[in-house]
Design a protein around this motif. Structure first.
Motif, PDB file in Angstrom:
ATOM      1  N   MET A   1       0.831  -1.201   0.000  1.00 25.77           N
ATOM      2  CA  MET A   1       0.000   0.000   0.000  1.00 25.77           C
ATOM      3  C   MET A   1       0.868   1.254   0.000  1.00 25.77           C
ATOM      4  N   GLU A   2       1.958   1.234   0.773  1.00 27.33           N
ATOM      5  CA  GLU A   2       2.826   2.411   0.816  1.00 27.33           C
ATOM      6  C   GLU A   2       3.359   2.756  -0.566  1.00 27.33           C
ATOM      7  N   GLU A   3       3.705   1.729  -1.348  1.00 28.30           N
ATOM      8  CA  GLU A   3       4.202   1.964  -2.706  1.00 28.30           C
ATOM      9  C   GLU A   3       3.132   2.623  -3.576  1.00 28.30           C
ATOM     10  N   ARG A   4       1.909   2.165  -3.446  1.00 28.53           N
ATOM     11  CA  ARG A   4       0.826   2.736  -4.258  1.00 28.53           C
ATOM     12  C   ARG A   4       0.514   4.165  -3.822  1.00 28.53           C
ATOM     13  N   VAL A   5       0.519   4.407  -2.515  1.00 31.63           N
ATOM     14  CA  VAL A   5       0.248   5.754  -2.002  1.00 31.63           C
ATOM     15  C   VAL A   5       1.309   6.725  -2.502  1.00 31.63           C
ATOM     16  N   GLN A   6       2.565   6.355  -2.345  1.00 35.13           N
ATOM     17  CA  GLN A   6       3.640   7.236  -2.808  1.00 35.13           C
ATOM     18  C   GLN A   6       3.653   7.349  -4.328  1.00 35.13           C
ATOM     19  N   GLY A   7       3.251   6.263  -4.997  1.00 35.93           N
ATOM     20  CA  GLY A   7       3.241   6.276  -6.455  1.00 35.93           C
ATOM     21  C   GLY A   7       2.327   7.334  -7.038  1.00 35.93           C
ATOM     22  N   ALA A   8       1.257   7.690  -6.320  1.00 38.49           N
ATOM     23  CA  ALA A   8       0.351   8.720  -6.828  1.00 38.49           C
ATOM     24  C   ALA A   8       1.068  10.042  -7.014  1.00 38.49           C
ATOM     25  N   LEU A   9       2.010  10.349  -6.115  1.00 37.73           N
ATOM     26  CA  LEU A   9       2.760  11.597  -6.247  1.00 37.73           C
ATOM     27  C   LEU A   9       3.908  11.450  -7.241  1.00 37.73           C
ATOM     28  N   TRP A  10       4.676  10.362  -7.119  1.00 33.08           N
ATOM     29  CA  TRP A  10       5.805  10.178  -8.036  1.00 33.08           C
ATOM     30  C   TRP A  10       5.340  10.079  -9.483  1.00 33.08           C
ATOM     31  N   GLY A  11       4.244   9.361  -9.714  1.00 32.06           N
ATOM     32  CA  GLY A  11       3.749   9.217 -11.075  1.00 32.06           C
ATOM     33  C   GLY A  11       3.288  10.537 -11.659  1.00 32.06           C
ATOM     34  N   LEU A  12       2.597  11.338 -10.847  1.00 26.36           N
ATOM     35  CA  LEU A  12       2.154  12.661 -11.299  1.00 26.36           C
ATOM     36  C   LEU A  12       3.360  13.531 -11.659  1.00 26.36           C
ATOM     37  N   ALA A  13       4.334  13.593 -10.756  1.00 29.06           N
ATOM     38  CA  ALA A  13       5.507  14.447 -10.988  1.00 29.06           C
ATOM     39  C   ALA A  13       6.287  14.005 -12.219  1.00 29.06           C
ATOM     40  N   TRP A  14       6.403  12.678 -12.404  1.00 31.33           N
ATOM     41  CA  TRP A  14       7.146  12.191 -13.563  1.00 31.33           C
ATOM     42  C   TRP A  14       6.385  12.452 -14.860  1.00 31.33           C
ATOM     43  N   GLY A  15       5.077  12.228 -14.882  1.00 31.72           N
ATOM     44  CA  GLY A  15       4.304  12.541 -16.083  1.00 31.72           C
ATOM     45  C   GLY A  15       4.414  14.005 -16.449  1.00 31.72           C
ATOM     46  N   ASP A  16       4.379  14.865 -15.440  1.00 34.72           N
ATOM     47  CA  ASP A  16       4.524  16.303 -15.634  1.00 34.72           C
ATOM     48  C   ASP A  16       5.881  16.632 -16.256  1.00 34.72           C
ATOM     49  N   ALA A  17       6.946  16.165 -15.624  1.00 35.03           N
ATOM     50  CA  ALA A  17       8.303  16.488 -16.102  1.00 35.03           C
ATOM     51  C   ALA A  17       8.577  15.873 -17.472  1.00 35.03           C
ATOM     52  N   LEU A  18       8.081  14.666 -17.698  1.00 37.65           N
ATOM     53  CA  LEU A  18       8.305  14.001 -18.979  1.00 37.65           C
ATOM     54  C   LEU A  18       7.592  14.718 -20.111  1.00 37.65           C
ATOM     55  N   ALA A 319       8.077   2.183  -8.405  1.00 30.71           N
ATOM     56  CA  ALA A 319       9.393   1.667  -8.786  1.00 30.71           C
ATOM     57  C   ALA A 319       9.757   2.007 -10.227  1.00 30.71           C
ATOM     58  N   TRP A 320       8.769   2.220 -11.077  1.00 29.88           N
ATOM     59  CA  TRP A 320       9.016   2.496 -12.492  1.00 29.88           C
ATOM     60  C   TRP A 320       9.443   3.931 -12.757  1.00 29.88           C
ATOM     61  N   VAL A 321       9.311   4.802 -11.769  1.00 28.43           N
ATOM     62  CA  VAL A 321       9.629   6.220 -11.951  1.00 28.43           C
ATOM     63  C   VAL A 321      11.140   6.445 -11.773  1.00 28.43           C
ATOM     64  N   PRO A 322      11.821   7.024 -12.758  1.00 26.81           N
ATOM     65  CA  PRO A 322      13.262   7.316 -12.625  1.00 26.81           C
ATOM     66  C   PRO A 322      13.478   8.588 -11.803  1.00 26.81           C
ATOM     67  N   ARG A 323      13.422   8.447 -10.493  1.00 29.91           N
ATOM     68  CA  ARG A 323      13.412   9.607  -9.610  1.00 29.91           C
ATOM     69  C   ARG A 323      14.634  10.499  -9.778  1.00 29.91           C
ATOM     70  N   ALA A 324      15.759   9.910 -10.136  1.00 27.40           N
ATOM     71  CA  ALA A 324      16.989  10.698 -10.261  1.00 27.40           C
ATOM     72  C   ALA A 324      16.893  11.743 -11.371  1.00 27.40           C
ATOM     73  N   ARG A 325      15.974  11.560 -12.314  1.00 25.87           N
ATOM     74  CA  ARG A 325      15.818  12.533 -13.396  1.00 25.87           C
ATOM     75  C   ARG A 325      14.999  13.752 -12.974  1.00 25.87           C
ATOM     76  N   LEU A 326      14.357  13.689 -11.824  1.00 27.00           N
ATOM     77  CA  LEU A 326      13.570  14.822 -11.326  1.00 27.00           C
ATOM     78  C   LEU A 326      14.477  15.745 -10.514  1.00 27.00           C
ATOM     79  N   LEU A 327      14.517  17.010 -10.882  1.00 29.10           N
ATOM     80  CA  LEU A 327      15.476  17.930 -10.276  1.00 29.10           C
ATOM     81  C   LEU A 327      15.250  18.137  -8.785  1.00 29.10           C
ATOM     82  N   ASP A 328      14.010  18.044  -8.345  1.00 30.17           N
ATOM     83  CA  ASP A 328      13.699  18.302  -6.940  1.00 30.17           C
ATOM     84  C   ASP A 328      13.287  17.008  -6.225  1.00 30.17           C
ATOM     85  N   SER A 329      13.980  15.916  -6.564  1.00 30.35           N
ATOM     86  CA  SER A 329      13.555  14.597  -6.090  1.00 30.35           C
ATOM     87  C   SER A 329      13.638  14.448  -4.573  1.00 30.35           C
TER      88      SER A 329
END
Length: 372
Positions: A1-18, A319-329
Motif C-alpha cells: 500500500m505504501e508503494e501505491r500511495v507514494q506512487g500517486a505523487l511520483w507518477g504525477l511528478a514524472w508525467g509532468d516532467a516528462l 518503482a518504475w519512476v526514474p526519480r533521479a531525473r527529477l530535479l527536486d527529487s
C-alpha cells in the motif's frame, strides 16, 4: 500500500516532467525532432529550435516540474496542516504563491480565480468559468492521502476544485481522478475501479446539482462527466487509438467556442482529462510506455501525462519512476513519505513558497538565456 500511495505523487511528478519538453507541440513536430519520444531527453533540442522564440521561451530545465506538480504539493501540504484542509487555508496557499511569484506555467483561469481570492473574494464565488483540467491535474496525491476518508476526500477535492474552476465538469473530473486513486491505493482491483468510478462520480454530481446557491458554478454540464466515463469504461477495453477516437467523438458536441479540433490531449475535462484517467485505468502496457504514448500525441502533454501518471502510480506503485531525473527529487521524497505517515505537513506555507519561488526564478533565468 505504501508503494501505491507514494506512487500517486511520483507518477504525477514524472508525467509532468516528462511531458514538459514538448508541451503544446503537435505530434508531427515531436516526431520530427525526437522520433519516438519515449524518455526524458538527455539534452534539449536547441539546434532544432534555433530561431523559434515562442518554443524556446516555453522550455524548462529538464526534470523540473511545472504548475501541475506545484499545485499538487501545495494541496497535500495544506491538507496536512493542523486542523486539516479548509477553504480559507487553501485560499491562503493560492494567494501567497501568486503574491510571491512561486507559481509558474499557470493559465489565465487560475490567475483570475486566485486574483479574486487576493482581493478578498469569497472562496465559494472565486472560481473561473473553466471546464479545463487544472483541477484534475493536482488531485491524485490527495486521493492517496485521504484514501480511507471518502466524505473528506469528496469535500476537499470538490471545494478546492470549485475555488479555481467553477464548472461541474472540471470538478467532477477531478473527483473521478481522486476517487480512482483512493480506490487503487487501498488495493482495489483495477477492474472494480473501472466499473465503479462512473457511478461514484454521478452521486457527487447529483449532490452538487442539488446543493442550492451556496456556491457559484456552471451546472449546465449536468451528469456529463459520469456519462462520458460510463461510455468509455463499459464493455470491452478499447485499444489506445480506438479510445482516443471515442473520446473525441463523445466530447465534440460539447466543445466551447474556440476549440477547432476535438483532440484527446486538449485542455478540456472531457478530452485531456478523460484521456489521462481512462488510459491509465485501461492500459495493458508498462506505465512508462503509457505516458510516452500519451505524450507522443502532442498538445497539453504535461498535464494529461500528470493525470495519467498519478493514477498509474496508484495502480502500479513507484518503482518504475526514474526519480533521479527529477530535479527536486529529495523534496518530492519528503512529500511522498508524508502521504503515508500523515503526521503533518512536509513544509510550511512559507517554506513551500520559498522553494518554489526559487525554482521559478531559476526557470525564468534559464528561459531568458535561451532566447538571448
Amino acid at each position: 500500500m505504501e508503494e501505491r500511495v507514494q506512487g500517486a505523487l511520483w507518477g504525477l511528478a514524472w508525467g509532468d516532467a516528462l511531458g514538459c519538453p514538448v508541451e503544446t507541440w503537435r505530434a508531427s513536430f515531436i516526431r520530427q525532432v525526437f522520433g519516438d519520444y519515449v524518455e526524458l531527453p538527455s539534452e534539449l533540442p536547441l539546434q532544432a529550435l534555433a530561431g523559434d522564440k515562442k518554443r524556446l521561451e516555453r522550455l524548462r530545465p529538464l526534470g523540473l516540474h511545472s504548475d501541475d506538480t506545484q499545485q499538487a504539493l501545495a494541496l497535500v501540504a495544506c491538507a496536512l496542516e493542523p486542523g486539516g484542509w479548509t477553504r480559507e487555508s487553501w485560499a491562503r496557499w493560492l494567494v501567497e504563491g501568486l503574491r510571491r511569484k512561486a507559481w509558474r506555467g499557470y493559465g489565465r483561469n487560475f490567475q483570475v480565480a486566485v486574483s479574486q481570492l487576493a482581493k478578498g473574494g469569497a472562496p465559494e464565488h472565486s472560481g473561473s468559468a473553466s471546464a479545463g483540467m487544472g483541477a484534475a491535474m493536482r488531485v491524485a496525491p490527495v486521493g492517496a492521502l485521504l484514501r480511507d476518508a471518502p466524505a473528506e476526500l469528496a469535500r476537499v477535492v470538490m471545494e478546492s476544485s470549485m475555488m479555481t474552476h467553477a464548472d461541474l465538469r472540471a470538478s467532477a473530473l477531478a473527483y473521478a481522478v481522486a476517487w480512482s486513486v483512493a480506490a487503487l491505493a487501498r488495493g482495489e482491483d483495477v477492474a472494480r475501479v473501472r466499473a465503479g468510478v462512473a457511478s461514484a462520480v454521478r452521486e457527487e454530481e447529483t449532490r452538487w446539482l442539488q446543493s442550492g446557491t451556496a456556491w457559484s458554478f456552471d451546472r449546465t454540464g449536468g451528469h456529463l462527466v459520469s456519462e462520458t466515463l460510463a461510455a468509455l469504461l463499459e464493455g470491452p477495453v478499447l485499444a489506445p487509438a480506438a479510445l482516443r477516437e471515442r473520446i473525441s467523438e463523445l466530447a465534440r458536441p460539447h466543445l466551447a467556442e474556440g476549440f477547432t479540433v476535438a483532440h484527446p490531449n486538449q485542455g478540456f475535462a472531457l478530452l485531456g482529462g478523460a484521456h489521462g484517467l481512462v488510459r491509465a485505468l485501461t492500459a495493458e502496457e508498462a506505465p512508462g510506455a503509457v505516458l510516452a504514448d500519451i505524450i507522443q500525441q502532442g498538445y497539453d502533454t504535461d498535464t494529461v501525462a500528470a493525470i495519467a501518471g498519478g493514477v498509474l502510480g496508484a495502480r502500479f506503485g513507484s518503482a518504475w519512476v526514474p526519480r533521479a531525473r527529477l530535479l527536486d527529487s529529495e523534496r518530492l521524497e519528503g512529500y511522498a513519505r508524508a502521504l503515508v505517515a500523515r503526521g503533518g505537513a512536509p513544509e510550511t506555507l512559507d517554506a513551500f513558497v520559498k522553494n518554489e519561488a526559487a525554482w521559478t526564478a531559476h526557470e525564468k533565468r534559464f528561459q531568458a538565456g535561451l532566447v538571448r
